[in-house]
Design a protein around this motif. Structure first.
Motif, short mmCIF file in Angstrom:
data_model
loop_
_atom_site.label_atom_id
_atom_site.label_comp_id
_atom_site.label_asym_id
_atom_site.label_seq_id
_atom_site.Cartn_x
_atom_site.Cartn_y
_atom_site.Cartn_z
N ASP A 259 0.81 -1.21 0.00
CA ASP A 259 0.00 0.00 0.00
C ASP A 259 0.85 1.26 0.00
O ASP A 259 0.34 2.35 -0.30
CB ASP A 259 -0.94 0.01 1.21
N LEU A 260 2.14 1.15 0.33
CA LEU A 260 3.03 2.31 0.31
C LEU A 260 3.76 2.46 -1.03
O LEU A 260 4.40 3.48 -1.26
CB LEU A 260 4.06 2.20 1.44
N ASN A 261 3.67 1.46 -1.87
CA ASN A 261 4.43 1.47 -3.12
C ASN A 261 3.62 2.16 -4.22
O ASN A 261 2.49 1.76 -4.52
CB ASN A 261 4.76 0.04 -3.54
N ILE A 262 4.20 3.17 -4.82
CA ILE A 262 3.54 3.89 -5.91
C ILE A 262 3.27 2.96 -7.09
O ILE A 262 2.31 3.16 -7.85
CB ILE A 262 4.39 5.10 -6.32
N MET A 263 4.09 1.94 -7.25
CA MET A 263 3.90 1.02 -8.37
C MET A 263 2.54 0.33 -8.33
O MET A 263 2.01 -0.06 -9.37
CB MET A 263 5.01 -0.04 -8.38
N GLU A 264 1.95 0.15 -7.15
CA GLU A 264 0.63 -0.46 -7.07
C GLU A 264 -0.41 0.40 -7.78
O GLU A 264 -1.32 -0.12 -8.43
CB GLU A 264 0.23 -0.67 -5.60
N ASN A 265 -0.30 1.72 -7.66
CA ASN A 265 -1.21 2.61 -8.40
C ASN A 265 -0.95 2.52 -9.90
O ASN A 265 -1.88 2.58 -10.70
CB ASN A 265 -1.01 4.05 -7.92
N VAL A 266 0.34 2.39 -10.26
CA VAL A 266 0.69 2.29 -11.67
C VAL A 266 0.16 0.99 -12.26
O VAL A 266 -0.34 0.96 -13.39
CB VAL A 266 2.21 2.40 -11.86
#
Length: 329
Positions: A259-266
């Motif tokens: 949930d802290l990783n920007i890649m999850e949004n990507v």
């Protein structure tokens, strides 16, 4: 529309024994209007439409106890299970109405990673450290791996007519897929590699040396940080030794924290593009859709990714507010 003050005055006169005609002459409104105001005051509870409830007090108490037991044990709660376990001679629609009246809603359970107290404490400690030291997220690269399936996601949904029957064909033994590694840069650009099935720590080290380092040096010389999760491939001995010798700056990342990783949004942005059209039939089709998706994001969505970096410190604040629990990205 009469004011509350006028209505209260009419109620008072009626309580004093005045007739409807006398009240209408006093307040200068029609007699029928006075009757309507007084009669609506007398109705204390409006009647509900629909069938009468078949659940008596004993049945309701039995349902409440069973619901509490199921929820305490982490079991599924649905209408058919309640009917069988409580032995109540009603339909599932009756149980559904009762659950709705009790403020319960039938929801899809969201899957999350379990966080033990040590994980939560580590997340809070790192969030405090990053905020206190004002870590330069504007020079931090986020990375991750993801599996894309030819059959597409399980929850593919679309709006359609009620009479239409829609379906997406799938392979009998899963259609296979492609593992993709990707890295996001603070300038909003993405870099990716399609991985082989035998991807291991040696292949990951080669990826760092031949892909990550050249890209990062080209954009930020040697002044950058790299983020990776705690996968066994990432934390292998040969990878750690190379990072120590080459002074490769890797930030310490808390366990179970996608949930802290920007890649999850990507990844979500890429999924919306890759799985938007009709089902894929081969790995070549999937590879081409992945290529188009990354090109589209790099061309039209850079401002969205840059905004993710600008709001990243807000995520750390949410972690502290939630005492280390998972946050909504």
């Amino acid at each position: 529309m009469k004011t509350d003050e006028q209505k209260n005055y009419i109620y008072f006169l009626r309580k004093e024994g005045w007739s409807y005609t006398r009240i209408s002459e006093k307040v200068k409104i029609s007699r029928n209007c006075v009757i309507g105001i007084c009669r609506r005051r007398m109705v204390t509870k409006s009647l509900k439409r629909g069938p009468k409830c078949k659940l008596n007090a004993a049945y309701k108490l039995r349902l409440k106890r069973q619901i509490c037991n199921l929820r305490d044990n982490g079991a599924k709660v649905n209408c058919n299970k309640l009917i069988k376990s409580c032995n109540i001679p009603v339909s599932r629609f009756t149980i559904s109405r009762y659950l709705k009246e009790e403020g319960l809603k039938y929801k899809k359970i969201r899957k999350t990673l379990p966080l033990n107290p040590l994980d939560k404490a580590k997340r809070c400690d790192l969030a405090k450290k990053w905020l206190a030291e004002n870590h330069v997220w504007e020079r931090t690269m986020f990375s991750d791996e993801k599996w894309f399936s030819i059959d597409g996601p399980d929850d593919w949904r679309t709006y359609t007519k009620k009479t239409d029957f829609i379906y997406r064909p799938r392979h009998q033994k899963k259609g296979g897929g492609i593992m993709v590694w990707a890295m996001v840069l603070p300038n909003g650009l993405l870099s990716y590699k399609i991985l082989n099935r035998d991807f291991n720590s040696a292949a990951y080290l080669y990826l760092l040396q031949r892909t990550v380092v050249p890209i990062c040096n080209l954009n930020y010389v040697n002044n950058f940080w790299f983020q990776q999760d705690n996968s066994r491939i990432h934390t292998a001995k040969i990878v750690k030794e190379w990072m120590t010798v080459s002074q490769f700056h890797v930030i310490s990342w808390p366990a179970r924290s996608p949930d802290l990783n920007i890649m999850e949004n990507v990844w979500k942005m890429l999924e919306d593009v890759i799985y938007d059209r009709s089902p894929l039939t081969s790995r070549d089709d999937l590879t081409e859709e992945i290529r188009k998706a990354f090109l589209l994001i790099n061309t039209n969505k850079r401002d969205v990714i840059i905004n993710l970096y600008k709001t990243f410190r807000g995520r750390l604040v949410k972690v502290l507010v939630n005492n280390g629990n998972e946050i909504n990205k």
